[in-house]
Design a protein around this motif. Structure first.
Motif, mmCIF file in Angstrom:
data_model
loop_
_atom_site.group_PDB
_atom_site.id
_atom_site.type_symbol
_atom_site.label_atom_id
_atom_site.label_comp_id
_atom_site.label_asym_id
_atom_site.label_seq_id
_atom_site.Cartn_x
_atom_site.Cartn_y
_atom_site.Cartn_z
ATOM 1 N N SER A 71 0.815 -1.170 -0.065
ATOM 2 C CA SER A 71 0.180 -0.131 -0.014
ATOM 3 C C SER A 71 0.817 1.336 0.033
ATOM 4 C CB SER A 71 -0.975 0.040 1.437
ATOM 5 O OG SER A 71 -1.555 -1.014 1.112
ATOM 6 N N PHE A 72 0.675 2.093 -1.049
ATOM 7 C CA PHE A 72 1.316 3.431 -1.196
ATOM 8 C C PHE A 72 0.451 4.671 -0.204
ATOM 9 C CE2 PHE A 72 2.882 1.088 -4.618
ATOM 10 C CZ PHE A 72 4.214 1.576 -5.079
ATOM 11 N N GLU A 73 1.033 5.482 0.120
ATOM 12 C CA GLU A 73 0.360 6.562 0.740
ATOM 13 C C GLU A 73 0.598 7.881 -0.154
ATOM 14 O OE1 GLU A 73 -0.871 8.310 5.014
ATOM 15 O OE2 GLU A 73 0.684 6.811 5.037
ATOM 16 N N ALA A 74 -0.345 8.426 -0.767
ATOM 17 C CA ALA A 74 -0.421 9.722 -1.143
ATOM 18 C C ALA A 74 -0.215 10.818 -0.073
ATOM 19 C CB ALA A 74 -1.545 10.049 -2.215
ATOM 20 N N GLU A 75 0.531 11.881 -0.144
ATOM 21 C CA GLU A 75 0.638 12.608 0.978
ATOM 22 C C GLU A 75 0.337 14.025 0.352
ATOM 23 O OE1 GLU A 75 0.829 12.163 4.149
ATOM 24 O OE2 GLU A 75 1.313 10.118 4.378
ATOM 25 N N GLY A 76 1.025 14.999 0.872
ATOM 26 C CA GLY A 76 1.070 16.453 0.711
ATOM 27 C C GLY A 76 1.114 16.824 -0.840
ATOM 28 N N ILE A 77 0.764 18.114 -1.232
ATOM 29 C CA ILE A 77 0.734 18.703 -2.567
ATOM 30 C C ILE A 77 1.361 20.133 -2.512
ATOM 31 C CG2 ILE A 77 -1.569 19.456 -2.634
ATOM 32 C CD1 ILE A 77 -1.572 18.353 -5.466
#
Length: 291
Positions: free
Chosen positions: A253-259
């Protein structure tokens, strides 16, 4: 011309006009098409200090990008229970803002660094029904209003006066929620948003299910009906632009974080934390440009 011939001629002209109108309409661009963002590169993201969020800083000039992670939380902050930091943002005049949350309680905290370097803290007491988590902040281009989001499946973003910038704010007073952005489509697990214009937000979603937009971990665009003004709610039209890159030597599982969107270069950056052991080796900050 005989009546029947006139009728045939009229029918033919009507058909030709309909075909011509259809051709023109089909050739016309959509009234509000979502942007296309193309990946142009990536940089390694340190799991301790670059794993939660990032912000480009315009003041002082030539400032480096700022990142957040568990390793960037000062002991003086975490010792008071503020043990999670989210995706930060900065106003164009150089006020840098980090969102904090605690494991329990009835408040959130926004830590602000002024252009001169001094830090101050602004606490927001939860409104009725507001979630405790504090994943991100996005400062409006005029600097006066700050958007913030709640984790989970949501149909709104919260609007606050920007702490340290808006004259109505004070570290000694509660930071009030003054409005909402009402979304026309539910979003899930938004980890960060940033303004790319006065009425456009780009957001990173850590959605693991994919049922809302047909893709997991989507990059979202939110087109607002008007710029936030702090006195009335605005609506937001949500579009899924693409899947955020998910590449690693490890599976899981990847985790998309801030932008972050840097208006000076037109560069969009999104942090993705790799699964398993690879969180240490190949977590990335991906770079995009609009095409």
């Amino acid at each position: 011309m005989a009546p029947r011939a006139r009728q045939r001629c009229h029918a033919t002209l009507t058909a030709l006009l309909a075909l011509a109108t259809a051709a023109v309409l089909s050739a016309a661009p959509p009234a509000a098409a979502a942007d296309t963002w193309t990946e142009v590169g990536s940089d390694r993201a340190d799991p301790l200090t670059e794993s939660q969020g990032l912000a480009s800083i315009e003041v002082p000039a030539n400032s480096a990008n700022r990142y957040t992670g568990i390793g960037t939380i000062p002991i003086s902050v975490s010792s008071r229970g503020w043990n999670h930091v989210g995706d930060p943002d900065a106003s164009y005049d150089g006020h840098y803002i980090e969102p904090y949350q605690a494991d329990s309680g009835t408040a959130k905290m926004y830590r602000v660094q002024a252009p001169g370097g001094a830090w101050s803290e602004y606490v927001h007491t939860l409104s009725p029904g507001e979630a405790l988590n504090n994943s991100w902040v996005a400062v409006s281009p005029d600097g006066q209003w700050m958007l913030s989001g709640e984790y989970g499946t949501m149909t709104r973003f919260l609007v606050f006066p920007t702490p340290g910038v808006n004259p109505a704010t004070s570290p000694s007073a509660n930071l009030p929620q003054v409005a909402t952005v009402q979304l026309d489509h539910a979003v899930r697990d938004v980890q960060g948003c940033d303004f790319s214009s006065a009425t456009t937000l780009l957001c990173s979603s850590d959605d693991p299910e994919g049922s809302l937009f047909g893709v997991t971990k989507p990059l979202l665009q939110v087109d607002l009906s008007a710029a936030p003004n702090g006195t009335s709610n605005v609506s937001g039209h949500v579009s899924a632009l693409r899947q955020i890159p998910l590449r690693s030597s490890c599976s899981g599982s990847f985790e998309a974080e801030g932008i972050d969107y840097d208006r000076r270069t037109g560069t969009l950056r999104v942090i993705v934390v790799s699964p398993g052991f690879c969180v240490l080796t190949d977590s990335k900050t991906y770079r995009f440009t609009k095409s």
